[in-house]
Design an enzyme around this catalytic site. Structure first.
Site, mmCIF file in Angstrom:
data_model
loop_
_atom_site.group_PDB
_atom_site.id
_atom_site.type_symbol
_atom_site.label_atom_id
_atom_site.label_comp_id
_atom_site.label_asym_id
_atom_site.label_seq_id
_atom_site.Cartn_x
_atom_site.Cartn_y
_atom_site.Cartn_z
ATOM 1 N N GLY A 1 0.845 -1.184 0.000
ATOM 2 C CA GLY A 1 0.000 0.000 0.000
ATOM 3 C C GLY A 1 0.880 1.233 0.000
ATOM 4 N N CYS B 1 5.688 -0.014 7.736
ATOM 5 C CA CYS B 1 5.318 1.134 6.909
ATOM 6 C C CYS B 1 6.527 1.507 6.063
ATOM 7 C CB CYS B 1 4.913 2.308 7.806
ATOM 8 S SG CYS B 1 4.453 3.782 6.886
ATOM 9 N N LEU B 2 6.305 1.775 4.782
ATOM 10 C CA LEU B 2 7.415 2.131 3.896
ATOM 11 C C LEU B 2 8.079 3.441 4.315
ATOM 12 C CD1 LEU B 2 5.875 1.184 0.411
ATOM 13 C CD2 LEU B 2 7.625 -0.078 1.696
ATOM 14 N N HIS C 1 -4.777 1.590 7.382
ATOM 15 C CA HIS C 1 -3.414 2.127 7.485
ATOM 16 C C HIS C 1 -3.212 3.270 6.478
ATOM 17 C CE1 HIS C 1 1.138 1.377 7.834
ATOM 18 N NE2 HIS C 1 1.034 2.206 6.796
ATOM 19 N N GLU C 2 -3.610 3.019 5.222
ATOM 20 C CA GLU C 2 -3.385 4.022 4.168
ATOM 21 C C GLU C 2 -4.267 5.255 4.359
ATOM 22 O OE1 GLU C 2 -0.786 3.612 2.552
ATOM 23 O OE2 GLU C 2 -0.520 1.478 2.971
ATOM 24 N N HIS D 1 -2.739 7.639 6.689
ATOM 25 C CA HIS D 1 -1.689 8.472 6.084
ATOM 26 C C HIS D 1 -2.268 9.771 5.525
ATOM 27 C CE1 HIS D 1 2.135 6.413 6.266
ATOM 28 N NE2 HIS D 1 1.650 5.295 5.771
ATOM 29 N N GLN E 1 2.837 9.993 1.147
ATOM 30 C CA GLN E 1 4.152 9.351 1.263
ATOM 31 C C GLN E 1 5.074 9.703 0.103
ATOM 32 O OE1 GLN E 1 2.309 5.302 2.149
ATOM 33 N NE2 GLN E 1 4.184 5.179 3.337
#
Ligand SMILES: [Zn+2]
Length: 203
Positions: free
Chosen positions: A83, A128-129, A170-171, A174, A88
């Protein structure tokens, strides 16, 4: 969101595999590693203010948006994530891409909202990236209904369970500047911040 690598492609060194095939595999892995590092370098990392800002509704479903979606899908794949939210990549627009099932195409949702959410929650570790090296347990609803638009402005309504439900929560966080360290317990937050604290540079 980052994922656990499935290292279930067992190498059978005793029989089979000739050396050329092993070399080929090693080169493919090295290339994937290099692509991952390049992608991560283009994804905002903890400490970047963009990760703490609230994204704005998308009004235009134009070529500019489609280019952004293509770029985000490519980055998500190269980074080996499941994701990626626009914030991000430093773009304050309400959209994210995600791919709970590697055998299906990546999906995009624009102006997403969770219209229904189960009371039932489950805790599981998330990465998380944008927070490399961190994995913390997070409580999420196990069933959600996600509504929004596709990249062409058509209505989208997705009923999602478990893993897919976790990813979209989660996304969506963000897009509101919320990170997994805000959603975990004090003990894990402290530990995560220790990992994320920028190291002092001497000399
Ligand atoms: Zn994330």
């Amino acid at each position: 969101m980052a994922h656990e690598h499935d290292h279930d492609h067992e190498h059978d060194h005793d029989h089979g595999h000739d050396e050329a095939a092993v070399d080929e595999e090693a080169r493919a892995e090295a290339e994937a590693d290099a692509r991952r590092r390049l992608a991560l370098a283009q994804i905002r990392q903890y400490g970047d203010p963009a990760l703490r800002l609230k994204a704005h509704e998308v009004a235009e479903f134009d070529d500019d948006l489609h280019r952004l979606v293509d770029r985000m899908v490519a980055l998500m794949h190269d980074a080996q994530g499941i994701g990626l939210a626009a914030t991000q990549v430093g773009v304050l627009r309400r959209l994210f891409v995600f791919q709970p099932d590697p055998n299906e195409d990546a999906r995009v949702i624009v102006n997403p909202v969770i219209s229904e959410r189960d009371d039932e929650t489950a805790s599981d570790e998330e990465g998380c990236l944008s927070l490399q090296g961190v994995r913390v347990p997070v409580d999420r609803a196990v069933h959600v209904v996600l509504e929004g638009k596709d990249a062409h402005g058509e209505d989208l309504r997705l009923e999602l369970d478990d893993y897919a439900a976790r990813i979209v929560q989660h996304e969506l966080d963000h897009l509101d500047g919320v990170l997994i360290i805000d959603r975990t317990n004090d003990e894990h937050r402290k530990e995560a911040l220790g990992i994320l604290r920028p190291r002092a540079v001497i000399g």
